[in-house]
Design a protein around this motif. Structure first.
Motif, mmCIF file in Angstrom:
data_model
loop_
_atom_site.group_PDB
_atom_site.id
_atom_site.type_symbol
_atom_site.label_atom_id
_atom_site.label_comp_id
_atom_site.label_asym_id
_atom_site.label_seq_id
_atom_site.Cartn_x
_atom_site.Cartn_y
_atom_site.Cartn_z
ATOM 1 N N LEU A 9 2.292 -51.666 -12.662
ATOM 2 C CA LEU A 9 2.681 -50.754 -11.592
ATOM 3 C C LEU A 9 1.923 -51.040 -10.297
ATOM 4 O O LEU A 9 2.373 -50.673 -9.217
ATOM 5 N N LEU A 10 0.749 -51.655 -10.424
ATOM 6 C CA LEU A 10 -0.073 -51.925 -9.250
ATOM 7 C C LEU A 10 0.184 -53.312 -8.668
ATOM 8 O O LEU A 10 -0.145 -53.559 -7.503
ATOM 9 N N ARG A 11 0.752 -54.191 -9.459
ATOM 10 C CA ARG A 11 1.061 -55.523 -8.939
ATOM 11 C C ARG A 11 2.159 -55.396 -7.886
ATOM 12 O O ARG A 11 3.134 -54.685 -8.060
ATOM 13 N N GLY A 12 1.979 -56.117 -6.812
ATOM 14 C CA GLY A 12 2.945 -56.032 -5.731
ATOM 15 C C GLY A 12 2.545 -55.070 -4.642
ATOM 16 O O GLY A 12 3.224 -54.977 -3.610
ATOM 17 N N LEU A 13 1.435 -54.330 -4.848
ATOM 18 C CA LEU A 13 0.948 -53.469 -3.767
ATOM 19 C C LEU A 13 0.540 -54.328 -2.581
ATOM 20 O O LEU A 13 0.072 -55.461 -2.733
ATOM 21 N N PRO A 14 0.657 -53.787 -1.379
ATOM 22 C CA PRO A 14 0.195 -54.527 -0.207
ATOM 23 C C PRO A 14 -1.331 -54.526 -0.157
ATOM 24 O O PRO A 14 -1.983 -53.875 -0.984
ATOM 25 N N PRO A 15 -1.925 -55.216 0.792
ATOM 26 C CA PRO A 15 -3.383 -55.142 0.948
ATOM 27 C C PRO A 15 -3.844 -53.693 1.116
ATOM 28 O O PRO A 15 -3.270 -52.943 1.913
ATOM 29 N N VAL A 16 -4.844 -53.311 0.366
ATOM 30 C CA VAL A 16 -5.372 -51.952 0.393
ATOM 31 C C VAL A 16 -6.771 -51.989 0.996
ATOM 32 O O VAL A 16 -7.653 -52.686 0.492
ATOM 33 N N HIS A 17 -6.951 -51.251 2.078
ATOM 34 C CA HIS A 17 -8.254 -51.156 2.745
ATOM 35 C C HIS A 17 -8.793 -49.747 2.525
ATOM 36 O O HIS A 17 -8.235 -48.777 3.038
ATOM 37 N N LEU A 34 -8.168 -53.310 -8.546
ATOM 38 C CA LEU A 34 -7.245 -54.146 -7.785
ATOM 39 C C LEU A 34 -7.782 -55.563 -7.633
ATOM 40 O O LEU A 34 -7.048 -56.547 -7.781
ATOM 41 N N ARG A 35 -9.065 -55.681 -7.344
ATOM 42 C CA ARG A 35 -9.659 -57.011 -7.184
ATOM 43 C C ARG A 35 -9.550 -57.834 -8.460
ATOM 44 O O ARG A 35 -9.192 -59.013 -8.428
ATOM 45 N N ASP A 36 -9.847 -57.195 -9.586
ATOM 46 C CA ASP A 36 -9.814 -57.914 -10.859
ATOM 47 C C ASP A 36 -8.397 -58.342 -11.233
ATOM 48 O O ASP A 36 -8.213 -59.289 -12.008
ATOM 49 N N MET A 37 -7.405 -57.653 -10.669
ATOM 50 C CA MET A 37 -6.009 -58.042 -10.896
ATOM 51 C C MET A 37 -5.566 -59.151 -9.953
ATOM 52 O O MET A 37 -4.473 -59.689 -10.101
ATOM 53 N N GLY A 38 -6.398 -59.461 -8.951
ATOM 54 C CA GLY A 38 -6.002 -60.427 -7.937
ATOM 55 C C GLY A 38 -5.264 -59.806 -6.773
ATOM 56 O O GLY A 38 -4.732 -60.521 -5.920
ATOM 57 N N GLN A 39 -5.259 -58.470 -6.713
ATOM 58 C CA GLN A 39 -4.607 -57.784 -5.593
ATOM 59 C C GLN A 39 -5.529 -57.784 -4.372
ATOM 60 O O GLN A 39 -6.754 -57.641 -4.507
ATOM 61 N N PRO A 40 -4.973 -57.927 -3.169
ATOM 62 C CA PRO A 40 -5.807 -57.907 -1.956
ATOM 63 C C PRO A 40 -6.378 -56.511 -1.709
ATOM 64 O O PRO A 40 -5.643 -55.531 -1.657
ATOM 65 N N VAL A 41 -7.683 -56.420 -1.572
ATOM 66 C CA VAL A 41 -8.334 -55.130 -1.390
ATOM 67 C C VAL A 41 -9.662 -55.327 -0.664
ATOM 68 O O VAL A 41 -10.336 -56.349 -0.835
ATOM 69 N N THR A 42 -10.018 -54.364 0.174
ATOM 70 C CA THR A 42 -11.336 -54.332 0.794
ATOM 71 C C THR A 42 -11.917 -52.938 0.613
ATOM 72 O O THR A 42 -11.195 -51.958 0.434
ATOM 73 N N CYS A 90 -6.401 -60.887 1.835
ATOM 74 C CA CYS A 90 -7.056 -60.777 0.527
ATOM 75 C C CYS A 90 -8.537 -61.067 0.676
ATOM 76 O O CYS A 90 -9.013 -62.149 0.379
ATOM 77 N N LEU A 91 -9.246 -60.084 1.220
ATOM 78 C CA LEU A 91 -10.666 -60.255 1.502
ATOM 79 C C LEU A 91 -11.452 -59.701 0.329
ATOM 80 O O LEU A 91 -11.497 -58.494 0.117
ATOM 81 N N ARG A 92 -12.063 -60.562 -0.417
ATOM 82 C CA ARG A 92 -12.804 -60.120 -1.592
ATOM 83 C C ARG A 92 -14.103 -59.444 -1.204
ATOM 84 O O ARG A 92 -14.610 -58.608 -1.924
ATOM 85 N N LYS A 93 -14.645 -59.819 -0.042
ATOM 86 C CA LYS A 93 -15.940 -59.260 0.353
ATOM 87 C C LYS A 93 -15.866 -58.791 1.791
ATOM 88 O O LYS A 93 -15.280 -59.419 2.646
ATOM 89 N N ARG A 94 -16.482 -57.634 2.021
ATOM 90 C CA ARG A 94 -16.537 -57.079 3.365
ATOM 91 C C ARG A 94 -17.977 -56.702 3.681
ATOM 92 O O ARG A 94 -18.716 -56.249 2.795
ATOM 93 N N PRO A 95 -18.415 -56.858 4.924
ATOM 94 C CA PRO A 95 -19.759 -56.406 5.280
ATOM 95 C C PRO A 95 -19.882 -54.913 5.061
ATOM 96 O O PRO A 95 -18.917 -54.177 5.161
ATOM 97 N N HIS A 96 -21.083 -54.476 4.762
ATOM 98 C CA HIS A 96 -21.333 -53.050 4.618
ATOM 99 C C HIS A 96 -21.116 -52.378 5.957
ATOM 100 O O HIS A 96 -21.359 -52.951 7.014
ATOM 101 N N LEU A 97 -20.666 -51.144 5.912
ATOM 102 C CA LEU A 97 -20.276 -50.443 7.129
ATOM 103 C C LEU A 97 -21.379 -50.419 8.172
ATOM 104 O O LEU A 97 -21.156 -50.605 9.352
ATOM 105 N N GLN A 98 -22.607 -50.237 7.741
ATOM 106 C CA GLN A 98 -23.691 -50.117 8.708
ATOM 107 C C GLN A 98 -23.934 -51.430 9.457
ATOM 108 O O GLN A 98 -24.485 -51.427 10.551
ATOM 109 N N SER A 99 -23.543 -52.525 8.867
ATOM 110 C CA SER A 99 -23.794 -53.809 9.511
ATOM 111 C C SER A 99 -22.624 -54.274 10.363
ATOM 112 O O SER A 99 -22.704 -55.312 10.992
ATOM 113 N N GLN A 100 -21.515 -53.503 10.348
ATOM 114 C CA GLN A 100 -20.349 -53.935 11.115
ATOM 115 C C GLN A 100 -20.475 -53.485 12.552
ATOM 116 O O GLN A 100 -21.047 -52.463 12.847
#
Length: 697
Positions: free
Chosen positions: A606-614, A634-642, A687-697
């Motif tokens: 049901l989750l496959r095919g979801l768009p990138p989730v931020h 989502l990440r473990d499924m290969g779905q794009p997520v941040t 499909c960004l597997r890693k994002r900077p922590h909010l405080q560092s952005q």
């Protein structure tokens, strides 16, 4: 922060302050001085017990993060809250040591302050013991006890009897950004004042006047404020919460919001008629499918929405669009500025679902930040005013939001957009609807949005235990009792809210009316009870809860009671108990586990095919672990997520974005993620597997 240094400092400062008090036998407040010394000794006792607990969590909590660049989970949060409490104690103890001999030293006030924080520390110690049990019982990397009904049951049971008033009085909001504390104090004082006048037959002005008169005592007496807030959060029915939260949409507040927010050229309320829509299939655009209007519970009906656009664009002033809006009755500010320069259609379209626990608020409540987003992103926004529970439980809201999404795709030209790129946005309950609407689009084979920005979304609508959900014991904005009311209302597990009693403003009367419902409601799996009893009302034997709370104790010493949780605490320790028992119904019926209610429980297909989730979460949010676990899934499924995690902010920070710099920064992160959806060249690039922590952005 070096946690060991904090504990060393606490021990030393308590010793120094006690020595300063004991070294001056001629102090004019001898009895109060002894109270201060005793409190400092209890702080030291709690500190010594907490050090090994904190050390254990610090050693392993990184294993529960989304990734190395995104530190954030409930274990980290609990440690941070404990250290924050200890630092407040250090500052207050130092003040006492320096000023105790001064002529203007307020001995009673400072004794009450230290006692309040000592009580809070005692309760936090209890939470860490419960979290340690979660750590031991859950699988490695698992934050939520999804399949441990016993642990979740004990978590709810413990919440019902633990003392919480200390967190709503002098210690209110100590864990959040300091700039938010005055706002939180205003909210709590307003709520308890409103609770005292709730149900009285008064006009809006009269109600405001009564609340103003009663609020003074809660400003002067923090202990009374905390006790009353605890009683309200545990015992008042859902109708109270709906009416209080909807105060944010009163004419005065919304008028002020419009004055202080970004002006827009289009602010139009729309009524979408309940007619079937034909949309092409993504697999073969030559084929189409029919999207039916919402029908659940009340039959076919219109869907209401609000179009917000900073710029007037082609299509937004057409007679076809205006036919969906009653312009003749539209008040000033909900119309189109005819003198504005018209621009071409935007390639972007944002569709927004508001938060409010599925039971309260509308697009009006969220208009402030939506205006700013429309200006900053130069995008038209369609905000959906879906029907609210308990009058319209699941799946009505989902049906309406999905229908509005499909309507917007088909009528984007009227909204001032070509809909080349569509982003769904929402906070809390709205974040849940963003995900489930996309799941429904995937399951029907129609176009899915190009991305989702979900702020602190509710992805698991059960009362299962997690370390971050332990924060519901101390959170003034999201107590477990209130959260459970909302979850059960959306699932259809409770009847409609009890109406206020005309001519009676006492909470006891409301509690009695709520209690009387118990004998009339059906005890079935499809219609679970939800009732919150006033502790001042006599409880009949047939209505006696499973475990009654022992009287509130002022120390963290041992007790002989066995409340079902004793094995989680070491011998000689029990948390403070409340005289005000809550009755919290666990949200455990089958509807709650429907994947379109709790997407965290959805199967992979049901989750496959979801768009990138931020996802933009908050470190001090009780729903933080929901966001972390959903992002991991989502990440473990290969779905794009941040995932981004904001520090020092509560659940619902978007509605506070105009108050502090910290909330503005968090809102800006949401805007950045929405812009990323609009600017991405293809789904794979997001499909960004890693994002900077909010405080560092």
């Amino acid at each position: 922060m070096d946690f060991k240094a904090v504990f060393v400092t606490v021990e030393a400062v308590c010793e120094e302050t006690a020595a300063a008090l004991c070294g001056s036998p001629n102090l004019p407040y001898g009895a109060v001085a002894q109270r201060l010394v005793d409190t400092l000794a209890r702080v030291q006792e709690h500190g010594r017990a907490l050090l090994p607990l904190v050390s254990g969590f610090v050693a392993v909590y990184h294993h529960y993060d989304f990734d190395a660049q995104t530190p954030g989970n409930g274990y980290r949060t609990l440690v941070k809250v404990v250290l924050s409490c200890l630092l407040h104690i250090v500052n207050k103890a130092r003040y006492v040591a320096v000023n105790c001999r001064g002529p203007f030293f307020r001995a009673e006030h400072n004794a009450c302050e230290l006692e309040a924080y000592c009580g809070a520390l005692c309760q936090l110690r209890a939470l860490l013991y419960l979290a340690r049990r979660l750590l031991a019982d859950n699988a490695h990397g698992q934050l939520i006890s999804l399949y441990d009904g016993e642990m979740s049951r004990r978590f709810v049971q413990e919440y019902t009897s633990m003392h919480k008033a200390c967190f709503y009085g002098r210690c209110l909001g100590f864990q959040f950004s300091p700039t938010l504390r005055p706002f939180l104090q205003t909210v709590v004082i307003s709520m308890v004042s409103y609770g005292e006048t709730y149900g009285k037959q008064q006009s809006g002005i009269g109600m405001a006047a009564l609340s103003l008169l009663t609020s003074g005592k809660y400003v002067i007496d923090p202990e009374q404020r905390g006790a009353e807030f605890e009683r309200i959060t545990q015992n008042l029915d859902l109708q109270f919460w709906k009416s209080f939260w909807n105060l944010t949409e009163s004419g005065l507040i919304t008028g002020f919001s419009r004055i202080t927010s970004s002006p827009v050229n289009v602010n139009l309320t729309l009524t979408l008629p309940p007619v079937p829509l034909r949309l092409p299939l993504t697999s073969d655009p030559r084929l189409s499918t029919t999207v039916s209007p919402p029908v659940a519970h009340t039959g076919p009906g219109p869907v209401h929405a609000r179009l917000i656009s900073h710029e007037l664009r082609d299509g937004q002033d057409t007679h076809e669009l205006l036919s969906f809006s009653d312009m003749e009755d539209a008040p000033i500010g909900l119309s189109i500025s005819s003198w504005s320069e018209k621009k071409s259609r935007s390639p972007w379209l944002m569709i927004h679902f508001h938060g409010g626990g599925f039971v309260a608020q509308t697009s009006k409540s969220h208009e402030y930040y939506l205006r700013s987003w429309s200006k900053e992103l130069r995008v038209p926004i369609l905000s959906v005013d879906y029907s609210l529970a308990p009058e319209a439980p699941f799946p009505r809201a989902l049906e309406e939001c999905f229908y509005a999404y499909c309507w917007a795709l088909k009528h984007a030209h009227l909204l001032g957009s070509t809909a080349d790129r569509v982003c769904l946005t929402g906070d809390s309950a709205g974040g849940n609807l963003c995900i489930t609407v996309s799941m429904k689009a995937v399951s029907m084979g129609i176009r899915v949005p190009d991305g989702i920005m979900a702020a602190y979304p509710a992805t698991l609508l059960t009362t299962d235990a997690s370390p971050s959900r332990l924060l519901t014991l101390i959170d003034p904005l999201l107590p477990l009792g209130v959260l459970a009311k909302c979850l059960n209302a959306y699932a259809g597990n409770i009847c409609k809210g009890v109406q206020p009693v005309v001519g009676s403003g006492s909470l006891s009367a409301l509690g009695r009316d709520t209690a009387m419902l118990l004998s009339d409601l059906t005890q079935g799996a499809s219609n679970w009870l939800q009732s919150f009893l006033d502790p001042t009302h006599a409880i009949s034997p047939s209505r006696t809860p499973l475990a009654l709370a022992p009287p509130l104790r002022r120390s963290g010493g041992g007790c002989g009671e066995d409340d079902g949780m004793s094995r989680d605490y070491p011998e000689g320790f029990q948390p403070l108990r409340s005289e005000c028992l809550a009755f919290v119904l666990q949200a455990a019926c089958p509807v709650i586990k429907n994947p379109f209610v709790s997407p965290l429980l959805a199967p992979d297909e049901l989750l496959r095919g979801l768009p990138p989730v931020h996802i933009v979460a908050s470190a001090l949010d009780a729903l933080l672990d929901d966001s972390v676990m959903f992002a991991k899934k989502l990440r473990d499924m290969g779905q794009p997520v941040t995932l981004s995690v904001a520090e020092d902010l509560p659940h619902g920070f978007l509605s506070l974005s105009q108050l502090t710099k910290e909330t503005e920064v968090a809102s800006d992160i949401c805007v950045q993620q929405i812009r990323a959806v609009f600017l991405q060249r293809s789904p794979s690039s997001a499909c960004l597997r890693k994002r900077p922590h909010l405080q560092s952005q």
